[in-house]
Design a protein around this motif. Structure first.
Motif, PDB file in Angstrom:
ATOM      1  N   GLY A  23      -0.615   6.735   6.557  1.00 43.18           N
ATOM      2  CA  GLY A  23       0.536   7.545   6.905  1.00 43.18           C
ATOM      3  C   GLY A  23       1.880   6.966   6.558  1.00 43.18           C
ATOM      4  N   SER A  24       1.941   5.680   6.253  1.00 39.01           N
ATOM      5  CA  SER A  24       3.243   5.091   5.966  1.00 39.01           C
ATOM      6  C   SER A  24       3.776   5.629   4.638  1.00 39.01           C
ATOM      7  N   PRO A  25       5.085   5.777   4.527  1.00 39.39           N
ATOM      8  CA  PRO A  25       5.659   6.307   3.285  1.00 39.39           C
ATOM      9  C   PRO A  25       5.321   5.451   2.065  1.00 39.39           C
ATOM     10  N   GLU A  26       5.271   4.131   2.239  1.00 38.50           N
ATOM     11  CA  GLU A  26       4.976   3.253   1.111  1.00 38.50           C
ATOM     12  C   GLU A  26       3.587   3.521   0.537  1.00 38.50           C
ATOM     13  N   SER A  27       2.605   3.669   1.426  1.00 41.29           N
ATOM     14  CA  SER A  27       1.243   3.898   0.947  1.00 41.29           C
ATOM     15  C   SER A  27       1.107   5.280   0.310  1.00 41.29           C
ATOM     16  N   GLN A  28       1.782   6.279   0.864  1.00 37.50           N
ATOM     17  CA  GLN A  28       1.728   7.615   0.273  1.00 37.50           C
ATOM     18  C   GLN A  28       2.416   7.650  -1.085  1.00 37.50           C
ATOM     19  N   ILE A  29       3.544   6.965  -1.202  1.00 33.82           N
ATOM     20  CA  ILE A  29       4.261   6.905  -2.479  1.00 33.82           C
ATOM     21  C   ILE A  29       3.402   6.212  -3.528  1.00 33.82           C
ATOM     22  N   ALA A  30       2.717   5.144  -3.137  1.00 35.66           N
ATOM     23  CA  ALA A  30       1.845   4.434  -4.075  1.00 35.66           C
ATOM     24  C   ALA A  30       0.687   5.315  -4.522  1.00 35.66           C
TER      25      ALA A  30
END
Length: 89
Positions: A23-30
């Protein structure tokens, strides 16, 4: 399939807090960046695949919105993910 559960877990582990941090933005962006690069390669050889082109544009928009959100919330995390993924020059 180009994106199996092991590859997703690897992306989430590298860019998120853990391999279950989806759910973190960093993981979704990756994850979006990985999918965008795959679709871009597909479109290089299949330039008339308009449905994939539309899906690519929607993914780029989703990633852009997440990046805008992250820049607004925490500029340091935004700069870190941009540098790590190499999105900007």
């Amino acid at each position: 399939m180009y994106l199996d559960s092991a590859k997703k877990a690897e992306i989430f582990e590298k860019y998120g807090k853990s391999n279950t941090d989806t759910g973190s933005p960093e993981s979704q962006i990756a994850l979006f960046s990985y999918r965008i690069s795959h679709l871009t390669e597909h479109l290089k050889s299949n330039h008339k695949d308009y449905s994939t082109e539309r899906a690519l544009k929607m993914l780029v928009g989703k990633r852009r919105r997440l990046l805008d959100y992250l820049a607004e919330k925490d500029i340091n995390r935004y700069r870190a993910i941009i540098k790590e993924l190499g999105i900007r020059k």
